[in-house]
Design a protein around this motif. Structure first.
Motif, mmCIF file in Angstrom:
data_model
loop_
_atom_site.group_PDB
_atom_site.id
_atom_site.type_symbol
_atom_site.label_atom_id
_atom_site.label_comp_id
_atom_site.label_asym_id
_atom_site.label_seq_id
_atom_site.Cartn_x
_atom_site.Cartn_y
_atom_site.Cartn_z
ATOM 1 N N ILE A 113 0.754 -1.156 0.109
ATOM 2 C CA ILE A 113 0.093 0.111 0.092
ATOM 3 C C ILE A 113 1.020 1.724 0.243
ATOM 4 O O ILE A 113 0.853 2.083 -1.045
ATOM 5 C CB ILE A 113 -0.871 0.228 1.351
ATOM 6 N N GLU A 114 1.847 1.622 0.799
ATOM 7 C CA GLU A 114 3.071 2.326 1.124
ATOM 8 C C GLU A 114 3.326 2.302 -0.112
ATOM 9 O O GLU A 114 3.617 3.508 -0.620
ATOM 10 C CB GLU A 114 3.669 2.363 1.850
ATOM 11 N N ARG A 115 3.818 1.262 -1.463
ATOM 12 C CA ARG A 115 4.218 1.850 -2.584
ATOM 13 C C ARG A 115 3.331 3.174 -3.564
ATOM 14 O O ARG A 115 3.476 3.485 -4.299
ATOM 15 C CB ARG A 115 4.744 0.622 -3.279
ATOM 16 N N PHE A 116 1.991 2.056 -3.190
ATOM 17 C CA PHE A 116 1.234 3.156 -3.950
ATOM 18 C C PHE A 116 1.029 5.005 -3.954
ATOM 19 O O PHE A 116 1.256 5.374 -5.102
ATOM 20 C CB PHE A 116 -0.350 3.172 -3.861
ATOM 21 N N ASN A 160 -3.689 -3.705 -21.100
ATOM 22 C CA ASN A 160 -2.288 -3.073 -21.167
ATOM 23 C C ASN A 160 -1.437 -3.784 -19.847
ATOM 24 O O ASN A 160 -1.728 -2.098 -18.861
ATOM 25 C CB ASN A 160 -2.118 -2.028 -21.540
ATOM 26 N N VAL A 161 -0.840 -4.849 -19.618
ATOM 27 C CA VAL A 161 -0.268 -5.015 -18.351
ATOM 28 C C VAL A 161 0.476 -3.203 -17.183
ATOM 29 O O VAL A 161 0.556 -3.381 -16.764
ATOM 30 C CB VAL A 161 0.577 -6.098 -18.520
ATOM 31 N N LEU A 162 1.872 -2.198 -18.332
ATOM 32 C CA LEU A 162 2.028 -1.591 -18.186
ATOM 33 C C LEU A 162 1.125 -0.388 -17.624
ATOM 34 O O LEU A 162 1.616 -0.158 -16.462
ATOM 35 C CB LEU A 162 3.070 -1.557 -18.843
ATOM 36 N N SER A 163 0.051 0.128 -17.965
ATOM 37 C CA SER A 163 -0.814 0.303 -17.848
ATOM 38 C C SER A 163 -1.498 0.362 -15.852
ATOM 39 O O SER A 163 -1.586 1.425 -15.202
ATOM 40 C CB SER A 163 -1.872 0.539 -17.971
ATOM 41 N N ILE A 164 -1.285 -0.706 -15.301
ATOM 42 C CA ILE A 164 -1.088 -1.831 -14.196
ATOM 43 C C ILE A 164 -0.250 -1.620 -13.287
ATOM 44 O O ILE A 164 -0.153 -0.674 -11.966
ATOM 45 C CB ILE A 164 -2.119 -3.035 -14.534
ATOM 46 N N THR A 165 1.281 -2.016 -14.023
ATOM 47 C CA THR A 165 2.590 -2.163 -12.715
ATOM 48 C C THR A 165 2.653 -1.004 -12.523
ATOM 49 O O THR A 165 3.693 -0.464 -12.229
ATOM 50 C CB THR A 165 3.305 -3.150 -14.004
ATOM 51 N N THR A 166 2.363 0.308 -13.740
ATOM 52 C CA THR A 166 3.331 1.233 -13.261
ATOM 53 C C THR A 166 2.591 2.482 -11.973
ATOM 54 O O THR A 166 3.458 2.959 -11.308
ATOM 55 C CB THR A 166 2.957 2.450 -14.510
ATOM 56 N N ILE A 167 0.876 1.592 -11.635
ATOM 57 C CA ILE A 167 0.881 1.953 -10.106
ATOM 58 C C ILE A 167 1.777 1.591 -9.338
ATOM 59 O O ILE A 167 1.439 2.141 -8.202
ATOM 60 C CB ILE A 167 -0.733 2.277 -9.713
ATOM 61 N N PHE A 168 1.944 0.907 -9.389
ATOM 62 C CA PHE A 168 2.690 0.435 -7.899
ATOM 63 C C PHE A 168 4.446 0.494 -8.247
ATOM 64 O O PHE A 168 5.193 -0.553 -8.380
ATOM 65 C CB PHE A 168 2.267 -0.917 -7.449
ATOM 66 N N GLY A 169 5.243 1.636 -9.141
ATOM 67 C CA GLY A 169 6.516 1.377 -9.571
ATOM 68 C C GLY A 169 7.364 0.914 -10.393
ATOM 69 O O GLY A 169 8.863 0.961 -10.898
#
Length: 209
Positions: free
Chosen positions: A54-57, A121-130
């Motif tokens: 959560i902190e990463r978000f 689009n996987v990167l559109s998901i993974t960018t939200i946690f870095g």
């Protein structure tokens, strides 16, 4: 002389818990809200590894105090809609994917729409946690953080949508799949439907709010 004196109070972006440790005010605010929430205080969300995710978000997206409050409100909604068990005593990887779903519902409407339309689009998901590309998750290493594992899990399930990765390596993919299963992120034999967990969370919140 003005009849009323106008002023604003702004909390500092960070504060010191001791001489050496600084914690973002929004991270501490998140922790307190979870601990004080009647629906979340018995959940797993304040536990070490889950809260670190959560902190990463919060850090990656520079969430304000108000945005943190919005996030917690929707976590509470998900917990209640899930029978007060949505974030309580569940498989670790599933919990992280559900958190991703709540975050996307709150702050990434376009991504939410795409997921519900099965446009992934996987990167559109993974960018939200870095995770902005897959270069640092290409080859499995013994110590990976949870963000890297979630990113690779989603990429393995959706290889055609993993834009940003230059070349697939089947040997690396097989190693990752084996290690993810052995590390206990998901129940043994659970292979796939990871993106669906995110989409189901978004769908539940849309129907319930």
């Amino acid at each position: 002389m003005e009849k009323f004196i106008k002023y604003s109070l702004q909390l500092p972006a960070d504060f010191s818990t001791d001489r050496f440790n600084y914690t973002l005010a929004s991270v501490e605010h998140m922790k307190l809200l979870i601990e004080e929430s009647s629906s979340l205080k018995e959940s797993d969300l304040s536990n070490g590894d889950v809260f670190n995710f959560i902190e990463r978000f919060i850090k990656e997206n520079s969430l304000s105090l108000r945005e943190v409050e919005t996030f917690v409100l929707h976590l509470e909604m998900a917990q209640i809609l899930g029978g007060n068990k949505y974030f309580t005593n569940i498989i670790f990887g599933v919990e992280l994917l559900r958190l991703i779903g709540v975050y996307i519902y709150c702050f990434e409407k376009d991504v939410a729409d795409d997921l519900l339309a099965d446009k992934i689009n996987v990167l559109s998901i993974t960018t939200i946690f870095g995770i902005h590309d897959f270069s640092d998750t290409e080859k499995f290493k013994y110590r990976q953080n949870h963000q890297q594992v979630m990113a690779r899990t989603l990429m393995l399930e959706n290889p055609g949508s993993a834009r940003g990765i230059e070349k697939r390596n089947e040997a690396h993919d097989a190693d990752w799949q084996k290690q993810i299963e052995m590390a206990g992120y998901f129940q043994h034999g659970m292979n796939g439907h990871y993106t669906k967990i995110i989409a189901d969370t978004i769908r539940m919140l849309r129907l319930g709010t």
